[in-house]
Design a protein around this motif. Structure first.
Motif, PDB file in Angstrom:
ATOM      1  N   GLY A   1      81.105 -55.546  -3.311  1.00  0.00           N
ATOM      2  CA  GLY A   1      80.996 -56.245  -2.024  1.00  0.00           C
ATOM      3  C   GLY A   1      80.187 -55.439  -1.027  1.00  0.00           C
ATOM      4  O   GLY A   1      79.336 -55.980  -0.313  1.00  0.00           O
ATOM      5  N   LYS A   2      80.425 -54.141  -0.975  1.00  0.00           N
ATOM      6  CA  LYS A   2      79.679 -53.284  -0.056  1.00  0.00           C
ATOM      7  C   LYS A   2      78.208 -53.219  -0.461  1.00  0.00           C
ATOM      8  O   LYS A   2      77.325 -53.192   0.391  1.00  0.00           O
ATOM      9  CB  LYS A   2      80.286 -51.889  -0.019  1.00  0.00           C
ATOM     10  CG  LYS A   2      81.606 -51.834   0.711  1.00  0.00           C
ATOM     11  CD  LYS A   2      82.111 -50.410   0.782  1.00  0.00           C
ATOM     12  CE  LYS A   2      83.466 -50.356   1.486  1.00  0.00           C
ATOM     13  NZ  LYS A   2      83.973 -48.996   1.567  1.00  0.00           N
ATOM     14  N   GLN A   3      77.943 -53.183  -1.783  1.00  0.00           N
ATOM     15  CA  GLN A   3      76.565 -53.145  -2.258  1.00  0.00           C
ATOM     16  C   GLN A   3      75.810 -54.414  -1.839  1.00  0.00           C
ATOM     17  O   GLN A   3      74.664 -54.355  -1.405  1.00  0.00           O
ATOM     18  CB  GLN A   3      76.525 -52.995  -3.785  1.00  0.00           C
ATOM     19  CG  GLN A   3      76.918 -51.626  -4.279  1.00  0.00           C
ATOM     20  CD  GLN A   3      76.931 -51.562  -5.803  1.00  0.00           C
ATOM     21  OE1 GLN A   3      76.900 -52.583  -6.479  1.00  0.00           O
ATOM     22  NE2 GLN A   3      76.979 -50.336  -6.310  1.00  0.00           N
ATOM     23  N   VAL A   4      76.458 -55.550  -1.956  1.00  0.00           N
ATOM     24  CA  VAL A   4      75.838 -56.816  -1.561  1.00  0.00           C
ATOM     25  C   VAL A   4      75.528 -56.802  -0.071  1.00  0.00           C
ATOM     26  O   VAL A   4      74.439 -57.201   0.361  1.00  0.00           O
ATOM     27  CB  VAL A   4      76.744 -58.016  -1.935  1.00  0.00           C
ATOM     28  CG1 VAL A   4      76.247 -59.303  -1.302  1.00  0.00           C
ATOM     29  CG2 VAL A   4      76.844 -58.154  -3.445  1.00  0.00           C
ATOM     30  N   ILE A   5      76.463 -56.325   0.739  1.00  0.00           N
ATOM     31  CA  ILE A   5      76.265 -56.269   2.191  1.00  0.00           C
ATOM     32  C   ILE A   5      75.097 -55.349   2.527  1.00  0.00           C
ATOM     33  O   ILE A   5      74.249 -55.681   3.370  1.00  0.00           O
ATOM     34  CB  ILE A   5      77.561 -55.828   2.903  1.00  0.00           C
ATOM     35  CG1 ILE A   5      78.613 -56.943   2.784  1.00  0.00           C
ATOM     36  CG2 ILE A   5      77.300 -55.492   4.373  1.00  0.00           C
ATOM     37  CD1 ILE A   5      79.984 -56.560   3.288  1.00  0.00           C
ATOM     38  N   VAL A   6      74.998 -54.197   1.892  1.00  0.00           N
ATOM     39  CA  VAL A   6      73.909 -53.257   2.150  1.00  0.00           C
ATOM     40  C   VAL A   6      72.573 -53.880   1.747  1.00  0.00           C
ATOM     41  O   VAL A   6      71.589 -53.809   2.490  1.00  0.00           O
ATOM     42  CB  VAL A   6      74.149 -51.914   1.399  1.00  0.00           C
ATOM     43  CG1 VAL A   6      72.901 -51.047   1.422  1.00  0.00           C
ATOM     44  CG2 VAL A   6      75.324 -51.174   2.001  1.00  0.00           C
ATOM     45  N   ILE A   7      72.515 -54.520   0.575  1.00  0.00           N
ATOM     46  CA  ILE A   7      71.267 -55.141   0.110  1.00  0.00           C
ATOM     47  C   ILE A   7      70.839 -56.272   1.038  1.00  0.00           C
ATOM     48  O   ILE A   7      69.667 -56.383   1.416  1.00  0.00           O
ATOM     49  CB  ILE A   7      71.421 -55.633  -1.346  1.00  0.00           C
ATOM     50  CG1 ILE A   7      71.536 -54.435  -2.277  1.00  0.00           C
ATOM     51  CG2 ILE A   7      70.248 -56.521  -1.749  1.00  0.00           C
ATOM     52  CD1 ILE A   7      71.900 -54.788  -3.703  1.00  0.00           C
ATOM     53  N   VAL A   8      71.774 -57.114   1.448  1.00  0.00           N
ATOM     54  CA  VAL A   8      71.455 -58.212   2.372  1.00  0.00           C
ATOM     55  C   VAL A   8      70.992 -57.652   3.716  1.00  0.00           C
ATOM     56  O   VAL A   8      70.020 -58.136   4.305  1.00  0.00           O
ATOM     57  CB  VAL A   8      72.668 -59.164   2.537  1.00  0.00           C
ATOM     58  CG1 VAL A   8      72.448 -60.137   3.685  1.00  0.00           C
ATOM     59  CG2 VAL A   8      72.942 -59.919   1.249  1.00  0.00           C
ATOM     60  N   GLY A   9      71.648 -56.614   4.196  1.00  0.00           N
ATOM     61  CA  GLY A   9      71.259 -55.986   5.466  1.00  0.00           C
ATOM     62  C   GLY A   9      69.855 -55.422   5.408  1.00  0.00           C
ATOM     63  O   GLY A   9      69.046 -55.616   6.337  1.00  0.00           O
ATOM     64  N   ILE A  10      69.542 -54.728   4.323  1.00  0.00           N
ATOM     65  CA  ILE A  10      68.195 -54.173   4.153  1.00  0.00           C
ATOM     66  C   ILE A  10      67.169 -55.300   4.082  1.00  0.00           C
ATOM     67  O   ILE A  10      66.084 -55.216   4.667  1.00  0.00           O
ATOM     68  CB  ILE A  10      68.140 -53.264   2.902  1.00  0.00           C
ATOM     69  CG1 ILE A  10      68.963 -51.994   3.144  1.00  0.00           C
ATOM     70  CG2 ILE A  10      66.703 -52.914   2.542  1.00  0.00           C
ATOM     71  CD1 ILE A  10      69.159 -51.134   1.916  1.00  0.00           C
TER      72      ILE A  10
END
Length: 151
Positions: free
Chosen positions: A7-16
């Protein structure tokens, strides 16, 4: 080392991705120009200088100049009346007879440039407050319609 949760990885990728998209939209050398899109209501009443001849075949056009008085006094369409937003009340009273006689005639409002919003607002007021129909807005330079002086 503890791995990051999915979940955190998805949030970081979407944010980037969002940051990259914004930076690209602002700084990319081939980004499309941003411009105002006219509403269908505005487009309905627009008329090009090339369409004026057909409009004037059926009836005499009432020309309404939406520019400031100083510009009107320097030059305007022959037979045009001045009706701008700054002097709306006084000019409406002054031209009431002419405007009432325009119920059977096409009305064309113009100002300085194609993107001038003054003519849109004046035309809208004439339609809504006086019930004039049709009230067109000239899209283009009104000076194109004045015949050149004879030599």
């Amino acid at each position: 080392m503890k791995s990051m949760g999915t979940g955190k990885q998805v949030i970081v990728i979407v944010g980037i991705s969002i940051v990259a998209t914004i930076l690209s939209a602002v700084f990319h050398p081939k980004r499309p120009a941003l411009y105002r899109v006219s509403s269908p209501e505005e487009l309905r009443w627009q008329i090009q200088p090339t369409e004026i001849a057909a409009l004037s075949r059926d009836a005499e056009i009432l020309w309404v100049d939406a520019r400031e008085r100083e510009k009107f006094e320097v030059d305007h369409m022959p037979g045009a009346i001045l009706l701008n937003l700054g002097e709306w009340g006084d000019l409406m009273f002054q031209h009431m007879d002419t405007l009432q006689g325009a119920f059977e005639r096409p009305v064309v409002v113009y100002c300085d440039t194609e993107s001038c919003g003054k003519s849109q607002e004046v035309a809208k007021r004439l339609r809504e407050l006086l019930g004039l129909d049709p009230v067109h807005v000239l899209k283009g330079d009104w000076r194109e319609l004045i015949p050149p002086p004879e030599s």
